[in-house]
Write an enzyme that holds these catalytic residues in place. Structure first.
Site, short mmCIF file in Angstrom:
data_model
loop_
_atom_site.label_atom_id
_atom_site.label_comp_id
_atom_site.label_asym_id
_atom_site.label_seq_id
_atom_site.Cartn_x
_atom_site.Cartn_y
_atom_site.Cartn_z
N SER A 137 0.84 -1.20 0.00
CA SER A 137 0.00 0.00 0.00
C SER A 137 0.87 1.24 0.00
O SER A 137 1.93 1.26 0.66
CB SER A 137 -0.91 0.03 1.24
OG SER A 137 -1.58 1.28 1.35
N TYR A 150 -2.49 0.43 10.01
CA TYR A 150 -2.55 -0.15 8.67
C TYR A 150 -1.25 0.11 7.91
O TYR A 150 -0.68 -0.81 7.31
CB TYR A 150 -3.73 0.44 7.91
CG TYR A 150 -3.84 -0.03 6.47
CD1 TYR A 150 -4.40 -1.26 6.18
CD2 TYR A 150 -3.38 0.76 5.44
CE1 TYR A 150 -4.49 -1.71 4.86
CE2 TYR A 150 -3.46 0.33 4.12
CZ TYR A 150 -4.03 -0.90 3.84
OH TYR A 150 -4.11 -1.32 2.53
#
Length: 248
Positions: A137, A150
């Site tokens: 990501s 995250y």
């Protein structure tokens, strides 16, 4: 001749978004694709959209018994694995002052633990020359408010990709990480309250030099590249598919 003719692939989290788009693309390129998802209904629906070139196995990547069941299903087919896309995972917003032990543990268990043990369980099934693609990501390489857990979990994935590439090179297994920018998926929309999905998508698009967010098919094309012989001289790498978010 399609790029993955005769190959066997696994896509975790393959019932929607990037996972489903990738499973469809790999199957279209000739692979028999195993997909996972948490509920049988969603797995069955996804398999129906992919067609005869797919097998669905319901299960949770954080559960060892479910991963054993998945490995058994692949083993019974008798052709090993040529491609693994460790895609399943997710996250929710939480600032530093809002962080809880439960949220942190859940995020790392899904994104890091789930990936580690998925790949570990599949190791005996990987054929020589197989390709492992990890889901990274862009959050891992920028300070995104409220997304610390995250982002940290995805930074761990980047590190693991390097280590595994070094560990598995002797078996001619390549390990690379695909790094999407903001992509229009149910997971992204789910970060916004009901009725505010479009506002979130517009805000994300404003951060992208290309002026839009990505589509799942665009990430699927990048995974196909990493899964195929087109990327035969790549391992331990990150492939950014982010509209220039971390490049410009």
């Amino acid at each position: 001749m399609t790029q993955l003719s005769g190959k066997t692939a696994l896509v975790t989290g393959g019932t929607s978004g990037i996972g489903l788009a990738t499973a469809q693309r790999l199957a279209a390129e000739g692979a028999h694709v195993f997909i996972t998802g948490r509920t049988q209904d969603r797995v069955d629906a996804a398999v129906a959209t992919i067609g005869d070139g797919a097998t669905g196995v319901a299960g949770d990547i954080t559960e060892s018994a479910d991963l054993d069941q998945l490995a058994d299903a692949i083993r019974q087919r008798g052709r090993g694995l040529d491609v693994v896309f460790a895609n399943a995972g997710g996250g929710e917003f939480a600032t530093l002052d809002e962080e809880t032990p439960e949220h942190l543990a859940d995020t790392f268990n899904r994104n890091v633990g789930g990936t580690v043990f998925t790949v570990q369980k599949m190791l005996p099934l990987l054929n020589e020359g197989a390709s492992v693609v990890l889901a990274g990501s862009t959050a891992a390489s920028a300070g995104v408010p409220s997304f610390g857990a995250y982002a940290a979990s995805k930074a761990a994935i980047r590190s693991l990709g390097r280590t595994w590439a070094a560990e598995l090179v002797g078996r001619k297994i390549r390990v690379n990480t695909v790094v999407p920018g903001p992509v229009e998926t149910p997971g992204l929309k789910g970060l916004a309250p009901d009725g505010e999905h479009q506002g979130l998508l517009d805000a994300q698009a404003a951060t992208v030099p290309m002026g839009r967010i990505g589509q799942p098919d665009e990430i699927a094309s990048a995974v196909l590249f990493l899964a195929s012989d087109q990327s035969s001289f790549m391992t331990g790498a990150e492939l950014f598919v982010d509209g220039g978010s971390r490049q410009v």
